[in-house]
Design an enzyme around this catalytic site. Structure first.
Site, mmCIF file in Angstrom:
data_model
loop_
_atom_site.group_PDB
_atom_site.id
_atom_site.type_symbol
_atom_site.label_atom_id
_atom_site.label_comp_id
_atom_site.label_asym_id
_atom_site.label_seq_id
_atom_site.Cartn_x
_atom_site.Cartn_y
_atom_site.Cartn_z
ATOM 1 N N ASP A 1 -37.864 -79.043 -37.190
ATOM 2 C CA ASP A 1 -36.597 -78.425 -36.790
ATOM 3 C C ASP A 1 -35.518 -79.488 -36.899
ATOM 4 O OD1 ASP A 1 -34.553 -77.045 -35.630
ATOM 5 O OD2 ASP A 1 -35.401 -77.053 -33.616
ATOM 6 N N GLU B 1 -26.524 -79.418 -34.527
ATOM 7 C CA GLU B 1 -26.847 -78.012 -34.232
ATOM 8 C C GLU B 1 -27.507 -77.889 -32.870
ATOM 9 O OE1 GLU B 1 -29.198 -74.263 -34.084
ATOM 10 O OE2 GLU B 1 -29.897 -76.319 -33.874
ATOM 11 N N HIS C 1 -29.763 -78.014 -40.614
ATOM 12 C CA HIS C 1 -29.168 -79.076 -39.802
ATOM 13 C C HIS C 1 -30.012 -80.345 -39.829
ATOM 14 C CE1 HIS C 1 -31.713 -78.603 -36.091
ATOM 15 N NE2 HIS C 1 -31.745 -77.332 -36.407
ATOM 16 N N ASP D 1 -29.807 -82.917 -37.456
ATOM 17 C CA ASP D 1 -30.140 -83.535 -36.165
ATOM 18 C C ASP D 1 -31.437 -82.963 -35.591
ATOM 19 O OD1 ASP D 1 -28.748 -81.031 -35.710
ATOM 20 O OD2 ASP D 1 -28.659 -81.570 -33.589
ATOM 21 N N HIS E 1 -39.149 -78.930 -30.654
ATOM 22 C CA HIS E 1 -38.573 -79.711 -29.547
ATOM 23 C C HIS E 1 -39.617 -80.417 -28.707
ATOM 24 C CE1 HIS E 1 -34.560 -77.242 -29.543
ATOM 25 N NE2 HIS E 1 -34.975 -77.566 -30.750
HETATM 26 ZN ZN LIG Z 1 -33.061 -75.910 -35.573
#
Ligand SMILES: [Zn+2]
Length: 411
Positions: A145, A179, A82, A84, A384
């Site tokens: 990520d 995602e 992904h 994003d 994150h």
């Molecule tokens: Zn991810």
């Protein structure tokens, strides 16, 4: 063999802000995700990937590498990542920095704001002594990520195209938006993608292999209170905010993310907003086990019922929305996906780490749409947040794992 490095690609991609936003209600949720999609489309075309298709409306990028001669009848194998990044921490003006030959000490990410990435808080950093770590400047997330996954798939694809002697079946690639806000598969065109099986490359630590995830639902309560001047409120006021508190106290104390791990599920309060007159609380409800998951949803509704009996019908309005389900049911008939991934790792001297995801992935949703899709590691950590980092050496190893899988599915 000409090997293509994933690191310069990664450094290029993380500098593009692709943060998604679950408040816009659009697909893609943010237009800036197109910035990376456009670049990937161009790079796929430049490296010679076939049938590159950029869904300019919903921001998906597809491509394929046709089978080498004699391998046309192999099952089409797909790879998904992904574009994003999380909506929790900014992904704007990411300034990645490589700490070479990490020694096991504290890494000062940002002296001015005293942001320090330390093995005291993140002991797994000590597993990376001698490696090169890519870190943030302490003001943004890194975006490993899942741009690590994107870069690794791109490096795998380019390696195959630069080395036509490497035999492989049909290889399909897709990069998805949103995602992080659970919208990554809404407009995923499985027919166009054309793979029979796929892997998302969206995990963490090298060796991680995930094919079990949470069953997930979102629970919301809306409480209607009755505001009366507090000096004059005896037996008249109903304080909606306090009823939210009370609702929460009816949920099992230890079934909370703070106290759970492995296969233990939870209720997580994500937001609470309230006045005397009205209050709302939002939760996510999670459990790997289907039966325990059903029980959790029942309990959530029963708590609201109890409060309605106590304070009067209509005081608490409850809604529960299903989000995604544990993919294990859909992987079980295709355990070769797990076995081949483990073998690809072991062939490289990497020990597979087989563990249930305490979250979901696009792969879970894709598995239920008919594309069995376990999740592979990327070599990224501390997702994150500002402390996110990635290991250069692990990322390169992931490219080798992907190439190993391509080989495993070449016949
Ligand atoms: Zn991810």
């Amino acid at each position: 063999m000409t090997k293509i490095d994933c690191i310069d690609k990664f450094l290029r991609y993380v500098k593009i802000d692709t943060q998604s936003d679950d408040t816009t209600g659009t697909s893609p949720s943010t237009m800036k995700q197109h910035d990376l999609a456009k670049l990937l489309k161009q790079e796929l075309e430049d490296m010679g990937v076939s049938n590159v298709f950029y869904d300019t409306e919903h921001c998906y990028v597809y491509g394929e590498i046709p089978a080498t001669q004699g391998h046309e009848s192999a099952s089409a194998l797909g790879f998904v990542a992904h574009m994003d990044t999380s909506d929790e921490v900014s992904g704007k003006d990411v300034k990645p920095r490589i700490v070479e030959n990490y020694k096991g000490d504290d890494i000062v990410l940002n002296a001015e704001h005293s942001v320090v990435l330390s093995p005291k808080s993140f002991p797994e950093m000590l597993n990376h002594i001698g490696e090169d770590l890519i870190v943030t400047d302490g003001t943004t997330l890194l975006g490993a990520d899942d741009k690590a996954g994107v870069a690794e798939i791109m490096a795998m694809a380019e390696t195959l195209l630069k080395n036509p002697e490497m035999a492989h079946g049909p290889i399909k690639i897709c990069f998805t938006p949103d995602e992080e806000i659970g919208g990554g598969t809404a407009f995923f065109d499985l027919e166009r993608f054309g793979a029979k099986f796929a892997y998302t490359v969206d995990g963490g630590k090298l060796g991680e292999l995930e094919y079990e995830n949470f069953n997930a639902a979102e629970g919301k309560i809306k409480v209607r209170g009755r505001s009366v001047h507090p000096g004059d409120a005896k037996m008249k006021m109903v304080n909606a905010s306090l009823i939210c508190y009370e609702f929460h106290s009816l949920l099992p104390v230890f079934e909370n993310p703070m106290y759970t791990e492995k296969r233990e599920g939870f209720f997580h309060m994500t937001q609470i907003i309230g006045t005397t007159e009205e209050a709302t609380a939002s939760y996510i409800i999670r459990d790997h086990d289907e039966a325990l998951f059903e029980k959790k949803k029942e309990l959530f509704a029963a708590a609201a019922d109890f409060l309605n009996k106590k304070y009067g019908e209509g005081t608490v309005e409850v809604t529960i929305r299903e989000q995604y389900r544990n993919m294990i049911e859909k992987i079980r008939p295709h355990m070769h996906l797990v076995d081949n991934a483990k073998k690809a790792m072991e062939d490289l001297g990497i020990t597979p780490i087989d563990q249930p995801i305490r979250g979901g992935t696009d792969g879970a949703l894709l598995s239920y749409k008919g594309l069995p899709c376990p999740n592979l590691c990327t070599g990224g950590y501390n997702y994150h947040g500002k402390y996110e980092y990635a290991s250069v050496q692990e990322m390169r190893s992931v490219v080798d794992i992907l190439l190993g899988l391509v080989k495993a599915y070449s016949n």
